[in-house]
Design a protein around this motif. Structure first.
Motif, PDB file in Angstrom:
ATOM      1  N   ASN A 104       0.952  -1.207  -0.083  1.00  0.00           N
ATOM      2  CA  ASN A 104       0.038   0.005   0.038  1.00  0.00           C
ATOM      3  C   ASN A 104       0.727   1.288  -0.106  1.00  0.00           C
ATOM      4  OD1 ASN A 104      -2.318  -1.470  -0.003  1.00  0.00           O
ATOM      5  ND2 ASN A 104      -2.073  -1.802   2.520  1.00  0.00           N
ATOM      6  N   TYR A 105       2.136   1.019  -0.400  1.00  0.00           N
ATOM      7  CA  TYR A 105       3.201   2.216  -0.064  1.00  0.00           C
ATOM      8  C   TYR A 105       2.665   3.496  -1.201  1.00  0.00           C
ATOM      9  CZ  TYR A 105       7.280   4.663  -1.026  1.00  0.00           C
ATOM     10  OH  TYR A 105       8.306   5.999  -1.069  1.00  0.00           O
ATOM     11  N   HIS A 106       2.384   3.025  -2.409  1.00  0.00           N
ATOM     12  CA  HIS A 106       2.085   4.202  -3.091  1.00  0.00           C
ATOM     13  C   HIS A 106       0.647   5.068  -3.038  1.00  0.00           C
ATOM     14  CE1 HIS A 106       5.652   3.865  -5.766  1.00  0.00           C
ATOM     15  NE2 HIS A 106       5.382   2.546  -5.635  1.00  0.00           N
ATOM     16  N   MET A 107      -0.314   4.305  -2.166  1.00  0.00           N
ATOM     17  CA  MET A 107      -1.481   4.819  -1.878  1.00  0.00           C
ATOM     18  C   MET A 107      -1.318   5.672  -0.370  1.00  0.00           C
ATOM     19  SD  MET A 107      -4.299   2.070  -2.593  1.00  0.00           S
ATOM     20  CE  MET A 107      -3.607   0.700  -1.732  1.00  0.00           C
ATOM     21  N   LEU A 108      -0.330   5.281   0.451  1.00  0.00           N
ATOM     22  CA  LEU A 108      -0.204   5.967   1.441  1.00  0.00           C
ATOM     23  C   LEU A 108       0.688   7.331   1.576  1.00  0.00           C
ATOM     24  CD1 LEU A 108       0.427   2.784   3.881  1.00  0.00           C
ATOM     25  CD2 LEU A 108      -1.565   4.402   3.860  1.00  0.00           C
ATOM     26  N   ILE A 109       1.742   6.843   0.517  1.00  0.00           N
ATOM     27  CA  ILE A 109       2.682   8.090   0.250  1.00  0.00           C
ATOM     28  C   ILE A 109       2.487   8.837  -1.039  1.00  0.00           C
ATOM     29  CG2 ILE A 109       5.176   8.779   0.419  1.00  0.00           C
ATOM     30  CD1 ILE A 109       4.208   8.035   2.919  1.00  0.00           C
ATOM     31  N   THR A 110       1.507   9.516  -1.188  1.00  0.00           N
ATOM     32  CA  THR A 110       1.400   9.952  -2.760  1.00  0.00           C
ATOM     33  C   THR A 110       2.169  11.383  -2.902  1.00  0.00           C
ATOM     34  OG1 THR A 110      -0.530  11.345  -1.760  1.00  0.00           O
ATOM     35  CG2 THR A 110      -1.043   8.963  -2.569  1.00  0.00           C
ATOM     36  N   ARG A 111       2.156  11.838  -4.227  1.00  0.00           N
ATOM     37  CA  ARG A 111       2.785  12.964  -4.391  1.00  0.00           C
ATOM     38  C   ARG A 111       2.172  14.137  -3.731  1.00  0.00           C
ATOM     39  NH1 ARG A 111       6.425  14.196  -8.061  1.00  0.00           N
ATOM     40  NH2 ARG A 111       6.737  16.373  -8.731  1.00  0.00           N
ATOM     41  N   SER A 112       0.790  13.994  -3.259  1.00  0.00           N
ATOM     42  CA  SER A 112       0.220  15.128  -2.721  1.00  0.00           C
ATOM     43  C   SER A 112       0.633  15.248  -1.163  1.00  0.00           C
ATOM     44  CB  SER A 112      -1.488  14.980  -2.812  1.00  0.00           C
ATOM     45  OG  SER A 112      -1.795  16.036  -1.805  1.00  0.00           O
TER      46      SER A 112
END
Length: 319
Positions: free
Chosen positions: A130-138
């Motif tokens: 879930n890394y890319h959902m937890l640490i988004t660009r925003s």
């Protein structure tokens, strides 16, 4: 009357005047060190921008750290180089306050960026699916803005505390830039309360961000220990090794300079350590990341190859 006196205050940056025979040698060494800092950090930022596989949160923070480090050196080193070749080493109070404000604002920003990087590494290792959902660009942008905002608010508090003081007859700063210790030693009404206020600000930045980093690494270590294979443990820890090296360098020098008791007899020692902190550390950061990171090495080779191909084209165009 105190405001008028303060407004007219002119300081003398004595710093390297203690070494009159080394002025030109120091200029050459620091000048080429500064060029190396700009080239190294610029290469890191360009490599991250041009390489799609580096468009991840970890490299986003690294790019922000390189940019912040570069800006911090621009606040100090150009003025230092001018003073090394100039007989007049004076600096007005507003210029001194501005230099101190931007330097410590950016230095505090660096601390909080490194704390954000440690949280990023924890999330990547603890929850990779879930890394890319937890640490988004925003979220990365919000962390960067928060780091910058808090850093400059702390710096504003320090500058406001120092420059609300009145200064005595001696206006000679025993340093090569407006650092806290040599400036406050010139104040007539600097008390224990002022010292505690400044110490609390520094404690909040250095110790606060360091504690956040250490908490992240305690959780990272607990996750790595539970991994079944040695290969997995090595791979997970290798993603943190560059960050840990940079943290050790940065916090080691910063804590020694800013958290130890102030003593006028040790100003020369502090000044020499500050040279290392302001000149060497910004150069070591990109070197550590490029030497210990294969993805960065590949990206830098591509950037250098692109630059080498561009030079002949530019020369032909000029002809």
């Amino acid at each position: 009357m105190m405001d008028n006196q303060t407004a007219m205050t002119i300081f003398l940056l004595w710093g390297f005047s203690s070494f009159p025979n080394l002025q030109h040698v120091l200029f050459v060494v620091i000048f080429f060190s500064h060029l190396a800092i700009l080239a190294a950090n610029g290469s890191i930022m360009m490599a991250i921008k041009l390489s799609r596989n580096l468009h991840t949160p970890m490299y986003f923070f690294l790019c922000g750290l390189s940019f912040s480090e570069t800006c911090a050196t621009m606040v100090i080193i150009p003025r230092m180089l001018v003073d090394l070749l100039s007989h007049s080493k004076t600096i007005s109070l507003p210029e001194c306050a501005t230099q101190l404000f931007f330097f410590f604002g950016l230095a505090a920003n660096n601390c909080f960026i490194m704390a954000a990087m440690s949280y990023d590494r924890y999330t990547a290792i603890h929850n990779p699916l879930n890394y890319h959902m937890l640490i988004t660009r925003s979220i990365c942008c919000q962390m960067m803005i928060a780091s910058l905002t808090v850093g400059f608010l702390v710096s504003l508090g320090i500058v406001s505390t120092i420059f609300s003081l009145s200064f005595c007859d001696s206006k000679t700063i025993q340093h090569f830039f407006c650092d806290i210790s040599p400036v406050v030693l010139l104040a007539c009404d600097y008390t224990f309360i002022h010292e505690m206020i400044i110490f609390v600000f520094f404690f909040f930045v250095l110790v606060g961000s360091f504690v956040l980093i250490m908490i992240s690494y305690v959780f990272i270590l607990s996750v790595i220990i539970k991994m079944p294979s040695a290969k997995s443990r090595y791979k997970a820890f290798s993603t943190c090794s560059s960050h840990l090296s940079v943290v050790s360098i940065h916090y080691g020098f910063a804590s020694f300079v800013y958290l130890k008791p102030k003593n006028s007899e040790l100003l020369h020692e502090d000044m020499l350590i500050s040279v290392t902190y302001t000149v060497l550390t910004p150069l070591l950061n990109p070197i550590v990341y490029s030497l210990r990171n294969k993805e960065m090495q590949i990206a830098l080779k591509k950037v250098l190859g692109h630059v080498n191909r561009s030079i002949p084209l530019l020369q032909r165009g000029n002809k």
